[in-house]
Design a protein around this motif. Structure first.
Motif, PDB file in Angstrom:
ATOM      1  N   GLU A 198      54.167  69.661  30.159  1.00 40.87           N
ATOM      2  CA  GLU A 198      53.916  68.427  29.412  1.00 40.87           C
ATOM      3  C   GLU A 198      54.188  67.184  30.251  1.00 40.87           C
ATOM      4  OE1 GLU A 198      56.608  70.040  29.675  1.00 40.87           O
ATOM      5  OE2 GLU A 198      58.357  69.176  28.694  1.00 40.87           O
ATOM      6  N   VAL A 199      54.675  67.361  31.481  1.00 44.33           N
ATOM      7  CA  VAL A 199      55.142  66.215  32.264  1.00 44.33           C
ATOM      8  C   VAL A 199      54.022  65.727  33.181  1.00 44.33           C
ATOM      9  CG1 VAL A 199      56.913  65.418  33.874  1.00 44.33           C
ATOM     10  CG2 VAL A 199      57.471  67.173  32.183  1.00 44.33           C
ATOM     11  N   VAL A 200      53.744  64.416  33.138  1.00 45.91           N
ATOM     12  CA  VAL A 200      52.696  63.839  33.993  1.00 45.91           C
ATOM     13  C   VAL A 200      53.294  62.718  34.841  1.00 45.91           C
ATOM     14  CG1 VAL A 200      50.832  64.410  32.387  1.00 45.91           C
ATOM     15  CG2 VAL A 200      51.946  62.156  32.237  1.00 45.91           C
ATOM     16  N   GLN A 210      51.811  64.754  25.963  1.00 46.86           N
ATOM     17  CA  GLN A 210      52.438  64.678  27.283  1.00 46.86           C
ATOM     18  C   GLN A 210      53.496  63.571  27.352  1.00 46.86           C
ATOM     19  OE1 GLN A 210      48.758  64.088  29.452  1.00 46.86           O
ATOM     20  NE2 GLN A 210      48.838  66.217  30.181  1.00 46.86           N
ATOM     21  N   ILE A 211      54.361  63.655  28.343  1.00 51.03           N
ATOM     22  CA  ILE A 211      55.318  62.573  28.615  1.00 51.03           C
ATOM     23  C   ILE A 211      55.334  62.321  30.117  1.00 51.03           C
ATOM     24  CG2 ILE A 211      56.899  62.950  26.667  1.00 51.03           C
ATOM     25  CD1 ILE A 211      58.673  64.332  28.923  1.00 51.03           C
ATOM     26  N   ARG A 212      55.715  61.090  30.471  1.00 51.35           N
ATOM     27  CA  ARG A 212      55.770  60.765  31.902  1.00 51.35           C
ATOM     28  C   ARG A 212      57.037  61.318  32.542  1.00 51.35           C
ATOM     29  NH1 ARG A 212      53.911  55.593  30.070  1.00 51.35           N
ATOM     30  NH2 ARG A 212      51.705  55.302  30.600  1.00 51.35           N
ATOM     31  N   ASN A 213      56.928  61.582  33.819  1.00 48.27           N
ATOM     32  CA  ASN A 213      58.049  62.075  34.611  1.00 48.27           C
ATOM     33  C   ASN A 213      59.023  60.936  34.877  1.00 48.27           C
ATOM     34  OD1 ASN A 213      59.765  63.188  36.482  1.00 48.27           O
ATOM     35  ND2 ASN A 213      58.265  63.261  38.144  1.00 48.27           N
ATOM     36  N   SER A 214      60.112  60.883  34.139  1.00 46.51           N
ATOM     37  CA  SER A 214      61.145  59.883  34.466  1.00 46.51           C
ATOM     38  C   SER A 214      62.258  60.518  35.291  1.00 46.51           C
ATOM     39  CB  SER A 214      61.712  59.250  33.189  1.00 46.51           C
ATOM     40  OG  SER A 214      62.327  60.224  32.369  1.00 46.51           O
ATOM     41  N   ASN A 215      62.468  61.818  35.116  1.00 46.15           N
ATOM     42  CA  ASN A 215      63.611  62.462  35.783  1.00 46.15           C
ATOM     43  C   ASN A 215      63.572  62.362  37.301  1.00 46.15           C
ATOM     44  OD1 ASN A 215      64.740  63.240  33.408  1.00 46.15           O
ATOM     45  ND2 ASN A 215      63.960  65.341  33.468  1.00 46.15           N
ATOM     46  N   SER A 216      62.400  62.594  37.889  1.00 47.47           N
ATOM     47  CA  SER A 216      62.363  62.590  39.357  1.00 47.47           C
ATOM     48  C   SER A 216      62.843  61.251  39.894  1.00 47.47           C
ATOM     49  CB  SER A 216      60.949  62.855  39.858  1.00 47.47           C
ATOM     50  OG  SER A 216      60.586  64.181  39.539  1.00 47.47           O
ATOM     51  N   LEU A 258      66.211  70.722  40.803  1.00 48.80           N
ATOM     52  CA  LEU A 258      65.082  70.911  39.901  1.00 48.80           C
ATOM     53  C   LEU A 258      65.475  70.324  38.558  1.00 48.80           C
ATOM     54  CD1 LEU A 258      65.654  74.032  41.386  1.00 48.80           C
ATOM     55  CD2 LEU A 258      63.244  74.028  40.798  1.00 48.80           C
ATOM     56  N   THR A 259      64.496  69.781  37.840  1.00 51.66           N
ATOM     57  CA  THR A 259      64.809  69.327  36.489  1.00 51.66           C
ATOM     58  C   THR A 259      63.905  70.055  35.511  1.00 51.66           C
ATOM     59  OG1 THR A 259      63.248  67.486  36.330  1.00 51.66           O
ATOM     60  CG2 THR A 259      65.335  67.030  37.417  1.00 51.66           C
ATOM     61  N   GLY A 260      64.512  70.487  34.408  1.00 54.77           N
ATOM     62  CA  GLY A 260      63.776  71.178  33.357  1.00 54.77           C
ATOM     63  C   GLY A 260      63.646  72.662  33.650  1.00 54.77           C
ATOM     64  N   GLY A 261      63.224  73.379  32.627  1.00 58.90           N
ATOM     65  CA  GLY A 261      62.906  74.794  32.805  1.00 58.90           C
ATOM     66  C   GLY A 261      64.099  75.719  32.943  1.00 58.90           C
ATOM     67  N   VAL A 262      65.291  75.256  32.528  1.00 53.64           N
ATOM     68  CA  VAL A 262      66.460  76.127  32.644  1.00 53.64           C
ATOM     69  C   VAL A 262      67.055  76.502  31.282  1.00 53.64           C
ATOM     70  CG1 VAL A 262      67.161  75.504  34.992  1.00 53.64           C
ATOM     71  CG2 VAL A 262      67.921  74.088  33.074  1.00 53.64           C
ATOM     72  N   SER A 263      66.344  76.123  30.192  1.00 53.98           N
ATOM     73  CA  SER A 263      66.857  76.484  28.865  1.00 53.98           C
ATOM     74  C   SER A 263      66.426  77.908  28.530  1.00 53.98           C
ATOM     75  CB  SER A 263      66.340  75.510  27.813  1.00 53.98           C
ATOM     76  OG  SER A 263      66.646  74.203  28.209  1.00 53.98           O
ATOM     77  N   MET A 264      66.497  78.252  27.255  1.00 52.36           N
ATOM     78  CA  MET A 264      66.250  79.638  26.848  1.00 52.36           C
ATOM     79  C   MET A 264      64.807  79.874  26.414  1.00 52.36           C
ATOM     80  SD  MET A 264      69.044  81.085  27.437  1.00 52.36           S
ATOM     81  CE  MET A 264      69.059  82.641  26.550  1.00 52.36           C
ATOM     82  N   LEU A 307      68.837  71.247  36.877  1.00 48.07           N
ATOM     83  CA  LEU A 307      69.348  70.280  35.905  1.00 48.07           C
ATOM     84  C   LEU A 307      68.490  70.370  34.648  1.00 48.07           C
ATOM     85  CD1 LEU A 307      69.696  67.198  38.319  1.00 48.07           C
ATOM     86  CD2 LEU A 307      71.420  68.937  37.806  1.00 48.07           C
ATOM     87  N   PRO A 308      69.100  70.383  33.479  1.00 43.77           N
ATOM     88  CA  PRO A 308      68.307  70.437  32.252  1.00 43.77           C
ATOM     89  C   PRO A 308      67.341  69.250  32.173  1.00 43.77           C
ATOM     90  CG  PRO A 308      70.646  70.732  31.795  1.00 43.77           C
ATOM     91  CD  PRO A 308      70.537  70.334  33.220  1.00 43.77           C
ATOM     92  N   GLY A 309      66.201  69.439  31.542  1.00 40.90           N
ATOM     93  CA  GLY A 309      65.125  68.452  31.602  1.00 40.90           C
ATOM     94  C   GLY A 309      65.288  67.226  30.731  1.00 40.90           C
ATOM     95  N   ASN A 310      66.080  67.318  29.687  1.00 41.53           N
ATOM     96  CA  ASN A 310      66.271  66.136  28.856  1.00 41.53           C
ATOM     97  C   ASN A 310      66.856  65.024  29.708  1.00 41.53           C
ATOM     98  OD1 ASN A 310      65.549  66.077  26.088  1.00 41.53           O
ATOM     99  ND2 ASN A 310      66.942  67.800  25.750  1.00 41.53           N
TER     100      ASN A 310
END
Ligand code: AMP
Ligand code: MG
Length: 412
Positions: A198-200, A210-216, A258-264, A307-310
């Motif tokens: 969902e990240v653009v 979709q949501i924008r990539n703020s984490n990077s 890495l951000t996101g993709g580490v939950s269940m 790192l968790p994606g939130n």
């Protein structure tokens, strides 16, 4: 189906932090380089800064006033003969020969005290009569207002150790001993990889799903602030190929985030892909909120954090866990977490079980620090996180904290 790599190790906050600190204590920084003093802010010293002479090199007056013999002031007021004036920068041959009993020399802050004088009396405690006489109205003790030779540092003494993060104080010390350039460690490179179907990109107009990539970008800023060199690698899709394709180049950096993709969730594949690359997982969760799914491990000789994606979880877990590792890679002795205390402005009700790091706003004046939770809607609330300037730290066994209570605060 997401196959989890191994039994999940969820640690308490303290154990997770200690695990990172233990591994950080073993890493070594990279090569060194010389940088101009003016470009050294935030860099890490690679060689000691040493006093090139005694400091001060002469007995230095700390005040504007009169250099004299303290013993002449056992009875005040006392009137003394003024035998000269010593300005800062006066050469040795410009100094009066010697201040004798019954005499004084006018002296300025930063000037060398003349021989014979053992104290400086502040000008505020004197009356000059214009005829080479001064009346002193207050006594002084021997040594008052004179900094003795070499009392700040002896020639050859180490002023700053390697591993010091250079701040304005360190810059002053380096300048004072003649360093126009300083040896620092190369900044560690940090690969930053966002994940999520969902990240653009920031420049894209997101579709309704979709949501924008703020984490990077927030992580890159945190990396920079911690002394690293961020390398934004892009956004991996939630599939094994896309993830491995971006993780591989990331392993050329000193640290992989890495951000996101580490939950269940079914499509949280980061751990699975890392396991496929031979990763060793040091923990795969911490009893904290936000940020519980934080993953720490090592793959092909490099440390990584999932790192968790939130966005707020990403920010908090970087500060709590990735930062000490990055500081160690940068050559620093990692800083301990420092909490200050502030009075809570309004009640907090929470659940027990997790240590919480909640975005908050610190305000108040001088010694009356006050803090309250930022109004936020969960760990995805980027706007609220942007308005916060600290985190309130709540121990896992606290449930209700009334307004007026002192709470621990981690400043951002
Ligand atoms: P995840 O940890 O992948 O389950 O993601 C948790 C939440 O964070 C989801 O709502 C994601 O859409 C959001 N998120 C994940 N990656 C990013 C990113 N790079 N920038 C902003 N939000 C993200
Ligand atoms: Mg995701």
């Amino acid at each position: 189906m997401a196959v989890l790599p191994q039994s999940q190790t969820i640690l308490s906050f303290e154990d997770a932090r200690r695990t990172v600190e233990e591994h950080a204590a073993r890493v070594r920084p990279g090569e060194t380089e010389d940088v101009d003093l003016r470009a050294s802010l935030g860099r890490v010293l690679a060689a000691p800064i040493v006093a090139d002479q005694d400091f001060p090199p002469f007995p230095r007056a700390m005040r504007d006033g009169y250099a004299l013999r303290a013993a002449d002031l056992t009875l005040v007021p006392a009137t003394l003969e003024v035998i000269g004036e010593i300005r800062a920068g006066a050469a040795p041959e410009e100094l009066p020969r010697e201040v004798r009993s019954g005499q004084a020399a006018a002296i300025m802050t930063g000037a060398p005290a003349p021989s014979g004088a053992d104290a400086v009396v502040m000008v505020e405690h004197t009356q000059s009569s214009g005829d080479n006489r001064v009346t002193v109205t207050r006594g002084v003790a021997s040594g008052d207002n004179i900094v003795p030779v070499a009392s700040e540092a002896r020639k050859g003494q180490v002023l700053l150790d390697p591993g010091t993060r250079i701040d304005y104080g360190a810059i002053a010390a380096a300048a004072s001993v003649g360093h126009s350039t300083i040896a620092v460690f190369r900044r560690p490179t940090v690969a930053i990889l966002a994940t999520g179907d969902e990240v653009v990109e920031v420049s894209a107009v997101p579709g309704p799903h979709q949501i924008r990539n703020s984490n990077s970008y927030s992580v890159a800023a945190q990396v920079q602030a911690a002394g690293g060199e961020p390398q934004i690698l892009g956004i991996a899709r939630d599939d094994v190929h896309s993830l491995s394709n971006l993780i591989q180049p990331g392993l050329n950096s000193d640290l992989l985030l890495l951000t996101g993709g580490v939950s269940m969730g079914k499509y949280d594949l980061v751990e699975q892909v890392l396991a496929g690359l031979g990763a060793e997982f040091l923990f795969s969760g911490a009893q904290i909120q936000p940020g519980r799914p934080i993953v720490f491990g090592r793959v092909q000789g490099k440390y990584f954090f999932g790192l968790p994606g939130n966005p707020v979880s990403t920010m908090v877990t970087f500060e709590l866990f990735a930062r000490p590792m990055l500081e160690a890679l940068a050559g620093m002795t990692p800083r301990k977490l420092v909490f200050l205390h502030a009075r809570l402005k309004s009640d907090i009700v929470t659940k027990t079980g997790l240590k919480r790091f909640l975005p908050a706003c610190l305000s108040g004046e001088f010694e009356n620090a006050e803090v309250e939770l930022a109004r936020w809607h969960g760990s995805g609330d980027v706007a609220s996180a942007a308005r916060a300037n600290c985190y309130i730290v709540i121990p896992p066994d606290w449930e209700r904290i009334p307004a007026g209570e002192w709470v621990a605060v981690m400043v951002r």
